[in-house]
Design a protein around this motif. Structure first.
Motif, PDB file in Angstrom:
ATOM      1  N   LEU A  70       0.826  -1.202   0.000  1.00  0.00           N
ATOM      2  CA  LEU A  70       0.000   0.000   0.000  1.00  0.00           C
ATOM      3  C   LEU A  70       0.862   1.254   0.000  1.00  0.00           C
ATOM      4  N   ASN A  71       1.892   1.273   0.848  1.00  0.00           N
ATOM      5  CA  ASN A  71       2.783   2.431   0.890  1.00  0.00           C
ATOM      6  C   ASN A  71       3.430   2.686  -0.470  1.00  0.00           C
ATOM      7  N   GLU A  72       3.827   1.605  -1.140  1.00  0.00           N
ATOM      8  CA  GLU A  72       4.468   1.749  -2.451  1.00  0.00           C
ATOM      9  C   GLU A  72       3.505   2.354  -3.465  1.00  0.00           C
ATOM     10  N   LYS A  73       2.265   1.888  -3.467  1.00  0.00           N
ATOM     11  CA  LYS A  73       1.279   2.412  -4.411  1.00  0.00           C
ATOM     12  C   LYS A  73       0.944   3.873  -4.106  1.00  0.00           C
ATOM     13  N   VAL A  74       0.812   4.197  -2.834  1.00  0.00           N
ATOM     14  CA  VAL A  74       0.524   5.585  -2.457  1.00  0.00           C
ATOM     15  C   VAL A  74       1.669   6.495  -2.884  1.00  0.00           C
ATOM     16  N   ARG A  97      -6.314  10.307   1.416  1.00  0.00           N
ATOM     17  CA  ARG A  97      -7.260  10.171   0.308  1.00  0.00           C
ATOM     18  C   ARG A  97      -6.813   9.095  -0.673  1.00  0.00           C
ATOM     19  N   TYR A  98      -5.518   9.108  -1.034  1.00  0.00           N
ATOM     20  CA  TYR A  98      -5.007   8.097  -1.958  1.00  0.00           C
ATOM     21  C   TYR A  98      -5.112   6.706  -1.342  1.00  0.00           C
ATOM     22  N   ARG A  99      -4.864   6.630  -0.047  1.00  0.00           N
ATOM     23  CA  ARG A  99      -4.912   5.341   0.644  1.00  0.00           C
ATOM     24  C   ARG A  99      -6.300   4.715   0.509  1.00  0.00           C
ATOM     25  N   ILE A 102      -6.932   3.539  -3.128  1.00  0.00           N
ATOM     26  CA  ILE A 102      -6.156   2.366  -3.524  1.00  0.00           C
ATOM     27  C   ILE A 102      -6.711   1.099  -2.882  1.00  0.00           C
ATOM     28  N   ILE A 103      -7.099   1.179  -1.625  1.00  0.00           N
ATOM     29  CA  ILE A 103      -7.661   0.001  -0.965  1.00  0.00           C
ATOM     30  C   ILE A 103      -8.951  -0.426  -1.661  1.00  0.00           C
ATOM     31  N   ALA A 356     -13.102   2.209   2.568  1.00  0.00           N
ATOM     32  CA  ALA A 356     -13.150   1.568   1.257  1.00  0.00           C
ATOM     33  C   ALA A 356     -14.583   1.488   0.746  1.00  0.00           C
ATOM     34  N   ASP A 357     -15.517   1.177   1.629  1.00  0.00           N
ATOM     35  CA  ASP A 357     -16.920   1.115   1.218  1.00  0.00           C
ATOM     36  C   ASP A 357     -17.414   2.482   0.760  1.00  0.00           C
ATOM     37  N   ALA A 358     -16.926   3.537   1.413  1.00  0.00           N
ATOM     38  CA  ALA A 358     -17.342   4.890   1.038  1.00  0.00           C
ATOM     39  C   ALA A 358     -16.819   5.284  -0.333  1.00  0.00           C
ATOM     40  N   GLU A 359     -15.718   4.657  -0.777  1.00  0.00           N
ATOM     41  CA  GLU A 359     -15.119   4.975  -2.071  1.00  0.00           C
ATOM     42  C   GLU A 359     -15.794   4.248  -3.222  1.00  0.00           C
TER      43      GLU A 359
END
Length: 360
Positions: A70-74, A97-99, A102-103, A356-359
């Motif tokens: 996750l850190n790498e993708k962010v 926000r990015y986190r 991505i999740i 994640a559900d909110a996204e």
């Protein structure tokens, strides 16, 4: 037209190319000088999430996203958006926000790809080759995909995997939306006629230049020398020397490797003095040397595109894509929502599940 489900796949590399390989375009373009900055060392990521890097943030039917992943993708998002130099108080909200995005995207991608596996949806290597060729064709002139892959420590095999996944998802979504009616010519025409103002395009110019670098703080004698060098370049062009060859030899701008070409711009996107000169020039006219905060420019307008309302014949395909996506999107959202609801999704933290559900 099918709306694709995308995560941190191949599209990231395409977008990154424009940032990384923009060269002098980013300097001459107003308010884009930060595009030339390199990201800070990896240890500068102190604001990223700490703790056990193998902690499982989310698991989807046995497929895991760890804190390290996750850190790498962010971090790639941050570099892509030229935000790596932001102070922590501005960077932390963006990381949050990015986190979340991505999740949520990870969950969507995995459930869709697992469904593609279940339905035995595959693509040939020839299809992946063609997609990779199309991707490379979209790179800025003079740029290479390898430049981007090197920056992100990625291999061509990895980007082929991303493309393969995207193609498989597209095929699956094609089966999902097979019964969605295509937009008609009448619908396309009606949409265009209803709001023609939305298709207004500004005047644009395609421009190239030779830059003789001259920062504001150089002594007057050095400034005079560099102006004379720029004037000499102008005289050589007027005498018939080829612009691209002279730019390659004399320009201090990274665009020298592409013959000085900067690209195509509307008004309001360039350094004011450069823009005023460029938009007042005729095509192929070699005018007076222009001084900006970067130094001295000898510029040439290669093409001028007049502004106005985009003709229907040019707008038609854009409208068709937009309207077809409007028709397909609800079907795809419902389908993906069902896949997510049926999947065995486990979150390491309850707050991540809610976010994640909110996204979705």
């Amino acid at each position: 037209m099918i709306k694709r489900v995308r995560t941190c796949g191949a599209w990231v590399y395409v977008a990154a190319v424009a940032v990384i390989l923009a060269g002098c375009r980013g300097k001459v373009a107003k308010d884009h000088s930060d595009e030339q900055k390199s990201p800070p060392p990896r240890e500068g990521e102190h604001v990223m999430e700490q703790g056990d890097q193998e902690f499982v943030v989310v698991e989807v039917n046995g497929m895991t996203l760890t804190r390290s992943d996750l850190n790498e993708k962010v971090w790639r998002y941050i570099v892509l958006q030229n935000e790596s130099d932001l102070p922590p108080e501005k960077l932390l909200p963006k990381i949050a926000r990015y986190r979340k995005k991505i999740i949520s995207s990870f969950v969507t991608q995995k459930v869709v790809l697992q469904e593609a596996d279940r339905k035995s949806i595959s693509v040939s290597e020839e299809t992946v080759d063609a997609a990779l060729s199309r991707l490379k064709s979209k790179l800025p002139k003079g740029g290479t995909l390898q430049d981007v892959l090197d920056k992100y420590n990625k291999s061509e095999a990895a980007i082929r995997d991303d493309l393969r996944d995207e193609l498989r998802i597209t095929r699956l979504m094609g089966t999902v939306t097979a019964d969605v009616e295509e937009v008609t010519d009448e619908e396309i025409r009606a949409f265009y006629e209803k709001d023609k103002a939305a298709f207004k395009v500004p005047e644009r110019i395609r421009v190239r230049h030779i830059l003789i670098d001259c920062p504001a703080d150089v002594p007057d004698d050095i400034r005079s020398q560099r102006r004379r060098k720029a004037e000499s370049c102008r005289e050589r062009l007027l005498a018939g020397e080829e612009f691209a060859e002279l730019a390659a030899k004399m320009s201090d701008c990274p665009s020298a490797r592409t013959g000085g070409e900067l690209g195509t711009f509307p008004r309001g996107k360039l350094i004011p003095a450069f823009e005023e000169a460029a938009f007042s020039r005729g095509v192929k006219e070699i005018g007076d040397v222009v001084e900006t905060s970067l130094g001295f420019h000898v510029l040439e307008v290669l093409e001028r595109q007049e502004g106005g309302i985009m003709p229907y014949d040019e707008a038609r395909d854009l409208v068709a894509v937009f309207l077809n996506e409007q028709k397909s999107s609800p079907v795809i959202r419902e389908y993906i929502g069902r896949l997510r609801a049926e999947a065995d999704v486990k979150y390491g933290l309850e707050s991540d599940r809610l976010a994640a559900d909110a996204e979705r």
